[in-house]
Design a protein around this motif. Structure first.
Motif, mmCIF file in Angstrom:
data_model
loop_
_atom_site.group_PDB
_atom_site.id
_atom_site.type_symbol
_atom_site.label_atom_id
_atom_site.label_comp_id
_atom_site.label_asym_id
_atom_site.label_seq_id
_atom_site.Cartn_x
_atom_site.Cartn_y
_atom_site.Cartn_z
ATOM 1 N N GLU A 233 0.791 -1.177 -0.144
ATOM 2 C CA GLU A 233 0.009 -0.062 0.028
ATOM 3 C C GLU A 233 1.114 1.259 0.179
ATOM 4 N N GLN A 274 0.295 15.857 -0.026
ATOM 5 C CA GLN A 274 -0.716 14.897 -0.524
ATOM 6 C C GLN A 274 -0.139 13.444 -0.791
ATOM 7 N N ASN A 277 -0.210 11.911 2.819
ATOM 8 C CA ASN A 277 -1.566 11.648 3.370
ATOM 9 C C ASN A 277 -2.423 10.497 2.726
ATOM 10 N N ASP A 278 -2.074 10.626 1.124
ATOM 11 C CA ASP A 278 -2.708 9.381 0.343
ATOM 12 C C ASP A 278 -2.120 7.964 0.901
ATOM 13 N N GLU A 280 -1.042 7.012 3.890
ATOM 14 C CA GLU A 280 -1.439 7.069 5.137
ATOM 15 C C GLU A 280 -2.940 6.269 5.153
ATOM 16 N N VAL A 281 -3.642 6.814 4.174
ATOM 17 C CA VAL A 281 -5.153 6.509 4.080
ATOM 18 C C VAL A 281 -4.918 4.995 3.549
ATOM 19 N N ARG A 282 -4.141 4.915 2.562
ATOM 20 C CA ARG A 282 -4.203 3.508 2.025
ATOM 21 C C ARG A 282 -3.914 2.325 2.898
ATOM 22 N N ARG A 284 -4.052 2.753 6.323
ATOM 23 C CA ARG A 284 -5.103 2.551 7.428
ATOM 24 C C ARG A 284 -6.339 1.735 6.934
ATOM 25 N N THR A 285 -6.743 1.907 5.836
ATOM 26 C CA THR A 285 -7.858 1.067 5.190
ATOM 27 C C THR A 285 -7.420 -0.344 4.997
ATOM 28 N N PRO A 288 -6.366 -1.705 9.620
ATOM 29 C CA PRO A 288 -6.966 -0.863 10.663
ATOM 30 C C PRO A 288 -6.568 -0.621 11.866
ATOM 31 N N ARG A 291 -2.670 2.945 13.620
ATOM 32 C CA ARG A 291 -3.357 4.124 13.832
ATOM 33 C C ARG A 291 -2.157 5.120 13.724
#
Length: 311
Positions: A233, A274, A277-278, A280-282, A284-285, A288, A291
């Motif tokens: 990811e 950006q 941030n992207d 990190e989102v990938r 965490r998705t 889970p 954190r």
């Protein structure tokens, strides 16, 4: 990795062991069986252990502060480690002492049928507790074997309850065998041998738990599957590659990730922010539990690159 399943298994073990402990002590007072006494102390220790596991779950929910900026998630590891020590000291050592003492000074049993009835009832209650632990563990163990689940689980309570219940069941069978052979042969040595066997069994289980809980308390990284997912990811989008990565569970439900990543060249500051941030989102998705994620952008240079840490 929710604590909900762990709590259900702990409560089942708590009520079962509490009732069993009372019944066993009554049986010991009536029969004088050393196996019953060893099992009584074992059940008292188990009941106390469930209380400690619940306490660990509660204290781990405290909010992070300046002194503990990453929170108190490891409280669950600490109390699980204490449980392992108690199982060794109150369960194993006491049973070995009592068994050896009765081997040197055998004592005849009185009303052994009472001990047999209590042990059979205790086996039924322990089966209920063990079944609950198995059902809740299956929800999180995935395709891993039971031994692999115990070794790899980052949630401490379920492996602890599983091994405790397994030890309790085998211990009850050994106690029943010792009392039964004593009744058949009229030789109290078998009762003492059953007690020694219980002590050895609990000692082995306690050592396994001590080793596993110590490892979690010191800090374990992501599992192989989790690490592979995290790397996949991260290394996509505007991230060209991972230069190096470190992971560590700071609590059963909190995974810390720190990585240095190489981004595409000539990105603006806004694009760099950006891209991070992207990423990190990938992550965490996909995972889970991840954190806390700290990503450092850098240029990839062969001589500075180090392989990802082995877990």
């Amino acid at each position: 990795m929710s604590a909900g399943g762990s709590t259900k298994a702990i409560l089942a073990a708590l009520f079962a062991n509490g009732g069993i402990a009372i019944a066993k002590f009554v049986g010991f007072l009536i029969t004088g069986s050393s196996s019953m006494l060893a099992e009584s102390v074992h059940s008292v220790a188990d009941t106390s252990n469930q209380g400690l596991l619940l306490l660990g779950q509660k204290t781990s929910l405290r909010k992070a502060n300046k002194e503990h900026p990453f929170g108190y998630g490891r409280d669950r590891y600490f109390y699980s480690f204490i449980v392992a020590l108690m199982l060794f000291s109150l369960g194993s050592v006491f049973a070995l002492y009592e068994g050896i003492h009765k081997l040197s000074e055998p004592e005849a049993l009185t009303s052994p049928i009472v001990a047999v009835v209590i042990l059979v009832v205790a086996i039924g209650l322990e089966c209920y507790s063990f079944h609950t632990a198995i059902v809740e563990s299956r929800k999180v163990k995935g395709d891993a074997t039971w031994w692999g689940f115990i070794r790899q689980s980052r949630t401490p309570e379920l492996p602890v309850v599983l091994l405790e219940d397994a030890g309790a069941l085998f211990g009850l069978v050994l106690a029943l065998l010792g009392v039964g052979l004593t009744v058949i042969t009229d030789d109290p040595v078998f009762d003492a041998l059953g007690t020694v066997s219980i002590g050895v069994l609990l000692g082995v289980i306690a050592v396994i738990l001590i080793i596993e809980m110590k490892s979690l308390l010191i800090g374990e990284g992501a599992t192989d599957v989790e690490l592979s997912t995290i790397e996949d990811e991260l290394a996509t989008g505007k991230v060209e590659r991972i230069i190096h990565i470190r992971t560590q569970y700071i609590g059963p439900d909190e995974l810390l990730i720190a990585a240095k990543i190489a981004l595409r060249p000539n990105l603006s500051m806004e694009d760099v922010a950006q891209a991070i941030n992207d990423a990190e989102v990938r992550v965490r998705t996909a995972v889970p539990a991840a954190r806390l994620i700290y990503l450092e952008p850098d240029l990839y240079r062969d001589k500075l690159a180090t392989p990802p840490a082995e877990v």
